[in-house]
Motif scaffolding. Structure first.
Motif, mmCIF file in Angstrom:
data_model
loop_
_atom_site.group_PDB
_atom_site.id
_atom_site.type_symbol
_atom_site.label_atom_id
_atom_site.label_comp_id
_atom_site.label_asym_id
_atom_site.label_seq_id
_atom_site.Cartn_x
_atom_site.Cartn_y
_atom_site.Cartn_z
ATOM 1 N N PRO A 6 0.817 -1.226 0.000
ATOM 2 C CA PRO A 6 0.000 0.000 0.000
ATOM 3 C C PRO A 6 0.846 1.270 0.000
ATOM 4 O O PRO A 6 0.486 2.260 -0.637
ATOM 5 C CB PRO A 6 -0.816 -0.121 1.294
ATOM 6 C CG PRO A 6 -0.850 -1.579 1.597
ATOM 7 C CD PRO A 6 0.461 -2.122 1.117
ATOM 8 N N ALA A 7 1.985 1.248 0.692
ATOM 9 C CA ALA A 7 2.847 2.433 0.729
ATOM 10 C C ALA A 7 3.428 2.723 -0.647
ATOM 11 O O ALA A 7 3.575 3.890 -1.044
ATOM 12 C CB ALA A 7 3.966 2.236 1.749
ATOM 13 N N GLU A 10 0.725 4.222 -2.749
ATOM 14 C CA GLU A 10 0.540 5.613 -2.346
ATOM 15 C C GLU A 10 1.603 6.497 -2.994
ATOM 16 O O GLU A 10 1.323 7.630 -3.415
ATOM 17 C CB GLU A 10 0.609 5.724 -0.823
ATOM 18 C CG GLU A 10 0.304 7.122 -0.295
ATOM 19 C CD GLU A 10 0.407 7.197 1.217
ATOM 20 O OE1 GLU A 10 -0.274 8.061 1.803
ATOM 21 O OE2 GLU A 10 1.166 6.394 1.815
ATOM 22 N N CYS A 11 2.823 5.990 -3.096
ATOM 23 C CA CYS A 11 3.898 6.733 -3.762
ATOM 24 C C CYS A 11 3.573 6.955 -5.233
ATOM 25 O O CYS A 11 3.792 8.046 -5.775
ATOM 26 C CB CYS A 11 5.214 5.969 -3.644
ATOM 27 S SG CYS A 11 6.137 6.326 -2.135
ATOM 28 N N ALA A 14 1.013 9.631 -5.529
ATOM 29 C CA ALA A 14 1.592 10.938 -5.196
ATOM 30 C C ALA A 14 2.477 11.452 -6.330
ATOM 31 O O ALA A 14 2.496 12.650 -6.616
ATOM 32 C CB ALA A 14 2.397 10.832 -3.900
ATOM 33 N N LEU A 28 4.379 13.191 1.053
ATOM 34 C CA LEU A 28 4.347 11.986 1.875
ATOM 35 C C LEU A 28 5.214 12.089 3.125
ATOM 36 O O LEU A 28 5.236 11.157 3.937
ATOM 37 C CB LEU A 28 4.796 10.777 1.040
ATOM 38 C CG LEU A 28 3.920 10.442 -0.180
ATOM 39 C CD1 LEU A 28 4.569 9.336 -0.997
ATOM 40 C CD2 LEU A 28 2.517 10.045 0.255
ATOM 41 N N ALA A 70 -4.582 2.009 -7.107
ATOM 42 C CA ALA A 70 -4.209 2.886 -5.992
ATOM 43 C C ALA A 70 -5.339 3.849 -5.662
ATOM 44 O O ALA A 70 -5.620 4.129 -4.484
ATOM 45 C CB ALA A 70 -2.930 3.655 -6.335
ATOM 46 N N ARG A 71 -6.013 4.391 -6.687
ATOM 47 C CA ARG A 71 -7.143 5.297 -6.457
ATOM 48 C C ARG A 71 -8.266 4.580 -5.716
ATOM 49 O O ARG A 71 -8.900 5.148 -4.820
ATOM 50 C CB ARG A 71 -7.668 5.831 -7.785
ATOM 51 C CG ARG A 71 -6.710 6.682 -8.566
ATOM 52 C CD ARG A 71 -6.352 7.954 -7.838
ATOM 53 N NE ARG A 71 -5.605 8.846 -8.718
ATOM 54 C CZ ARG A 71 -4.791 9.782 -8.280
ATOM 55 N NH1 ARG A 71 -4.595 9.978 -7.000
ATOM 56 N NH2 ARG A 71 -4.139 10.563 -9.140
ATOM 57 N N GLN A 74 -7.419 4.329 -2.156
ATOM 58 C CA GLN A 74 -7.613 5.614 -1.483
ATOM 59 C C GLN A 74 -9.082 5.822 -1.128
ATOM 60 O O GLN A 74 -9.413 6.255 -0.017
ATOM 61 C CB GLN A 74 -7.126 6.748 -2.374
ATOM 62 C CG GLN A 74 -5.626 6.836 -2.518
ATOM 63 C CD GLN A 74 -5.199 7.935 -3.488
ATOM 64 O OE1 GLN A 74 -5.940 8.295 -4.397
ATOM 65 N NE2 GLN A 74 -4.002 8.461 -3.301
ATOM 66 N N HIS A 77 -10.109 3.525 1.682
ATOM 67 C CA HIS A 77 -9.565 4.013 2.952
ATOM 68 C C HIS A 77 -10.428 5.143 3.495
ATOM 69 O O HIS A 77 -10.722 5.203 4.699
ATOM 70 C CB HIS A 77 -8.128 4.483 2.754
ATOM 71 C CG HIS A 77 -7.466 4.945 4.020
ATOM 72 N ND1 HIS A 77 -7.528 6.252 4.456
ATOM 73 C CD2 HIS A 77 -6.737 4.282 4.958
ATOM 74 C CE1 HIS A 77 -6.870 6.372 5.592
ATOM 75 N NE2 HIS A 77 -6.377 5.194 5.915
ATOM 76 N N GLU A 92 -6.939 11.457 2.765
ATOM 77 C CA GLU A 92 -7.145 11.017 1.394
ATOM 78 C C GLU A 92 -7.996 12.029 0.632
ATOM 79 O O GLU A 92 -9.099 12.371 1.037
ATOM 80 C CB GLU A 92 -7.834 9.634 1.381
ATOM 81 C CG GLU A 92 -7.051 8.531 2.071
ATOM 82 C CD GLU A 92 -5.745 8.190 1.371
ATOM 83 O OE1 GLU A 92 -5.513 8.720 0.259
ATOM 84 O OE2 GLU A 92 -4.958 7.413 1.928
#
Length: 311
Positions: A6-7, A10-11, A14, A28, A70-71, A74, A77, A92
């Motif tokens: 997940p990290a 997220e990158c 971003a 981040l 990834a979206r 988000q 979450h 988010e």
């Protein structure tokens, strides 16, 4: 394939949002090196490059697929945080693409209820014929678009019809149009105010008004919905604008409608990605709507308010 980090996802998001490694790292609160390491690890895991390291930064086809994933993560979450009662504690942002005319008229009031509940929205503005490309590429989770058919992996909901009319200032009508008015023989010599180079509603209106295929126009570009109307009122040229955007100016006599029987009706639709396990709103089962469903419902409700404003 193993579960994706997940990290690292997220990158990736971003990097796309911020347009580069330095700004992504600042967002981040990590180092640029950490951003690069997470991206390389994700590329190693899927066995394919995800990012073309150019200026501007671009995603590969595989990168776009993972960006959509990834979206969705988000949005999920944000949904979980909301259900746990963490109002205002999720960072988010939910990106959606809308057209400028809708943004300038009915979209903001429609979304107010979500903003009041603590939802963080990011509104991306583009022409209504192109917003679905943002969705296709995974850059947004939903869009207001003229496309009526759902993209693969998406759901679509009809919203409203935006009616466009030709308008000009009284001074322009009295000075440049004169007693003959706007007609087939003089439109090519008169300036038309255009939103941007993607905007072809003015050409559509002229084609319909005078029965001409692909007419060529003198164009003056004003890429802001509010400034567009102001420019037309100042006499910059003829505008073809959404009726809700110019109705008050027409009522006050600041603008005049040209050939009122000729209009361009543009149907708008809401598209959203189907989230993992998403089957849509099931009111009969009492299930809670996802955040994207709530956004779609708010937009549909706001769009219905436009019906009394149509000519």
């Amino acid at each position: 394939m193993d579960i994706l980090d997940p990290a690292a996802l997220e990158c990736l998001a971003a990097l796309v949002d911020e347009g580069g490694f330095e700004r992504a790292a600042r967002r981040l609160s990590i180092t640029q090196s950490a951003v690069s390491q997470r991206l390389r690890a994700l590329e190693t895991q899927v066995g394919q490059p995800l990012v073309v390291r150019s200026r501007p930064l671009r995603l590969t086809g595989s990168g776009q697929i993972l960006l959509r994933y990834a979206r969705q993560m988000q949005a999920l979450h944000a949904d979980v945080s909301r259900e746990l009662g963490e109002r205002g504690h999720t960072h988010e942002r939910v990106p959606i693409a809308v057209n400028a005319d809708s943004l300038a008229t009915w979209v903001l009031p429609a979304l107010q209820v979500l903003v009041d509940s603590g939802v963080s929205l990011e509104l991306v503005v583009d022409d209504q014929d192109f917003t679905h490309e943002w969705l296709r590429e995974g850059r947004v989770l939903g869009c207001v678009s003229t496309v009526s058919e759902a993209l693969r992996g998406c759901r679509v909901t009809p919203l409203c019809v935006m009616r466009y009319v030709a308008v000009a200032s009284p001074a322009f009508v009295g000075g440049q149009l004169g007693t003959a008015g706007l007609h087939r023989g003089n439109f090519a010599q008169l300036p038309f105010v255009v939103f941007n180079r993607k905007d072809d509603v003015q050409a559509q209106w002229v084609a319909r008004a005078f029965g001409l295929p692909a007419p060529r126009l003198q164009q003056r570009f004003v890429p802001s919905a509010e400034a567009y109307v102001r420019a037309v009122a100042l006499g910059w040229g003829i505008g073809v604008a959404a009726w809700p955007l110019v109705s008050r100016q027409v009522e006050r006599g600041e603008l005049q409608v040209l050939h009122p029987h000729v209009t361009i009706d543009i149907a708008l639709h809401w598209h959203q990605w189907k989230l993992l396990g998403d089957a849509g709103i099931d009111s009969a089962s009492g299930g809670r709507a996802s955040l994207l469903d709530r956004i779609g419902a708010a937009l549909a409700s706001g769009a219905r308010g436009l019906e009394p404003m149509l000519l």
